[in-house]
Design a protein around this motif. Structure first.
Motif, PDB file in Angstrom:
ATOM      1  N   THR A  95     -17.595 -11.769 -36.439  1.00  0.00           N
ATOM      2  CA  THR A  95     -16.517 -10.791 -36.275  1.00  0.00           C
ATOM      3  C   THR A  95     -16.218 -10.034 -37.561  1.00  0.00           C
ATOM      4  O   THR A  95     -15.505  -9.030 -37.528  1.00  0.00           O
ATOM      5  N   ASP A  96     -16.765 -10.499 -38.693  1.00  0.00           N
ATOM      6  CA  ASP A  96     -16.548  -9.774 -39.947  1.00  0.00           C
ATOM      7  C   ASP A  96     -17.284  -8.438 -39.966  1.00  0.00           C
ATOM      8  O   ASP A  96     -17.028  -7.607 -40.842  1.00  0.00           O
ATOM      9  N   PHE A  97     -18.192  -8.228 -39.028  1.00  0.00           N
ATOM     10  CA  PHE A  97     -18.891  -6.947 -38.947  1.00  0.00           C
ATOM     11  C   PHE A  97     -18.028  -5.861 -38.306  1.00  0.00           C
ATOM     12  O   PHE A  97     -18.413  -4.696 -38.309  1.00  0.00           O
ATOM     13  N   GLU A 117     -15.221  -0.471 -34.957  1.00  0.00           N
ATOM     14  CA  GLU A 117     -16.386   0.180 -35.552  1.00  0.00           C
ATOM     15  C   GLU A 117     -17.183  -0.891 -36.273  1.00  0.00           C
ATOM     16  O   GLU A 117     -16.646  -1.602 -37.128  1.00  0.00           O
ATOM     17  N   ALA A 118     -18.438  -1.027 -35.902  1.00  0.00           N
ATOM     18  CA  ALA A 118     -19.292  -2.032 -36.529  1.00  0.00           C
ATOM     19  C   ALA A 118     -19.802  -1.510 -37.864  1.00  0.00           C
ATOM     20  O   ALA A 118     -20.167  -0.338 -37.988  1.00  0.00           O
ATOM     21  N   VAL A 119     -19.816  -2.374 -38.847  1.00  0.00           N
ATOM     22  CA  VAL A 119     -20.312  -2.017 -40.174  1.00  0.00           C
ATOM     23  C   VAL A 119     -21.422  -2.996 -40.536  1.00  0.00           C
ATOM     24  O   VAL A 119     -21.172  -4.179 -40.771  1.00  0.00           O
ATOM     25  N   GLY A 120     -22.657  -2.499 -40.552  1.00  0.00           N
ATOM     26  CA  GLY A 120     -23.765  -3.339 -40.973  1.00  0.00           C
ATOM     27  C   GLY A 120     -24.512  -4.029 -39.856  1.00  0.00           C
ATOM     28  O   GLY A 120     -25.162  -5.051 -40.097  1.00  0.00           O
ATOM     29  N   LEU A 121     -24.448  -3.500 -38.634  1.00  0.00           N
ATOM     30  CA  LEU A 121     -25.229  -4.045 -37.524  1.00  0.00           C
ATOM     31  C   LEU A 121     -26.255  -3.007 -37.076  1.00  0.00           C
ATOM     32  O   LEU A 121     -25.948  -1.817 -36.991  1.00  0.00           O
ATOM     33  N   MET A 181     -19.952   1.212 -28.819  1.00  0.00           N
ATOM     34  CA  MET A 181     -19.292   1.017 -30.108  1.00  0.00           C
ATOM     35  C   MET A 181     -20.113   1.702 -31.199  1.00  0.00           C
ATOM     36  O   MET A 181     -21.340   1.655 -31.188  1.00  0.00           O
ATOM     37  N   ALA A 182     -19.438   2.336 -32.141  1.00  0.00           N
ATOM     38  CA  ALA A 182     -20.129   3.054 -33.208  1.00  0.00           C
ATOM     39  C   ALA A 182     -20.585   2.085 -34.298  1.00  0.00           C
ATOM     40  O   ALA A 182     -19.886   1.125 -34.623  1.00  0.00           O
TER      41      ALA A 182
END
Length: 368
Positions: free
Chosen positions: A2-4, A231-235, A247-248
């Protein structure tokens, strides 16, 4: 996992909903059972189980999954898989296929569980599993026929719960959190009635969920469920396309191989008896563990530089910040010098820039 995910919020200067003063319009009430045709009103429409909160207690979870009524027939799907036999991507595909088969067979409550895994198995991350099953059933128009209940040891705080609900979970049973609390009562770190402790824990989670919902102006969990308001960061795109449709993810990163490797490393530590449990330093700084931007060295060096007026110590502080390991996205960026420097006389002077600054268009509340 969930940290993403970063929570989205309404782009206004005041809260869309105040979860404390406007609590009367907010609700976490959750219905279990197949959804019927909204354009008809029949007695069967009222045949639902109502949960006052989606964070289940041990008693409610047991009651939910042991219903004799066919309208609430349940089936448990294990999130464990053997990495020697299949990859994470293959395990997710198999999980989706099994979920589809069970829903077509008349099962209404699908329980995704990572509890009681045998040695040699590693779990699919709960958020990946929920997102993949939710999206798969949605594509087949089967999602209204089923509820997804997650029995997981990973979800412990409000953000982790919100991610699971946001990607499609109906309810969550945080079994590991309850076991940790029971162990703390056993050794005397927690006092009082264990049942009251679990109730207080759930109340804290509910307040956190209310706050997360209110940031988007959403008043009920039913409106938030499956909304993908993150917003996903790093997937990587392969993960987003299978598990988090809609989801972006503007910054690429970990794929299924990397996520599987993370779980394999955790499993290796978990099955090593001589290795103690590490707190990791995610929330509180622990030397040798998770890097913190505001670690003691940085804070103490800055304080010394300011208190003593020492430029030497200021340079040491700047070095600690500028040469730190990657901690934020901006640490991955650097200035790109122009091929041809701009002549100094062509740079607009500050006296001409300042008159164009205007703050009247901004809400004064944002400046308070």
């Amino acid at each position: 996992m969930t940290d993403f995910f970063r929570q989205k919020f309404a782009q206004v200067t005041n809260p869309p909903i105040d979860p404390l003063r406007e609590a009367i319009v907010m609700s976490l009430e959750t219905c279990c059972g197949a959804e019927l045709n909204v354009f008809k009103a029949t007695p069967e429409h009222a045949h639902r189980l109502i949960l006052t909160t989606p964070v289940l207690s041990p008693r409610k979870f047991t009651a939910l999954v042991s219903q004799d009524d066919p309208a609430f027939a349940s089936h448990t799907l294990s999130l464990g898989y053997d990495p020697e036999q299949q990859s994470l991507h293959q395990a997710l595909k198999a999980l989706c296929a099994e979920a589809e088969a069970q829903v077509r067979a008349g099962k209404v409550i699908l329980v995704l569980t990572d509890a009681e895994l045998a040695k040699g198995l590693i779990p699919i991350q709960a958020a990946l599993a929920v997102g993949a099953v939710h999206s798969h059933l949605g594509r087949l128009a089967l999602r209204p026929n089923a509820n997804i209940v997650v029995e997981t040891g990973y979800a412990r705080d409000a953000h982790q719960m919100a991610v699971l609900f946001g990607v499609g979970a109906t309810a969550v049973y945080p079994w590991l959190a309850y076991q940790v609390m029971a162990d703390m009562h056993r050794i005397g770190e927690l006092t009082g009635n264990p049942a009251d402790g679990r109730e207080n824990y759930r109340k804290g989670l509910q307040k956190g969920l209310f706050k997360i919902l209110s940031k988007m102006g959403i008043s009920t969990l039913a409106s938030y469920r499956g909304s993908m308001l993150f917003e996903a960061v790093g997937l990587s795109d392969e993960v987003m396309d299978l598990c988090f449709v809609g989801m972006a993810s503007r910054i690429q990163g970990a794929g299924f191989a990397e996520l599987q490797m993370q779980q394999a490393l955790l499993a290796k530590d978990a099955w090593t008896p001589r290795k103690g449990i590490s707190q990791g330093g995610m929330f509180k700084y622990v030397h040798g563990h998770e890097y913190h931007a505001y670690n003691p060295d940085v804070v103490m060096t800055l304080q010394a530089a300011v208190q003593e007026g020492s430029y030497t110590k200021w340079k040491k502080f700047a070095q600690l910040v500028n040469e730190r390991p990657v901690a934020t996205i901006r640490d991955l960026l650097k200035l790109k010098p122009a091929e041809t420097p701009l002549a100094l006389e062509e740079v607009e002077p500050i006296e001409d820039l300042l008159p164009r600054f205007d703050s009247a268009g901004m809400s004064l509340g944002a400046l308070a």
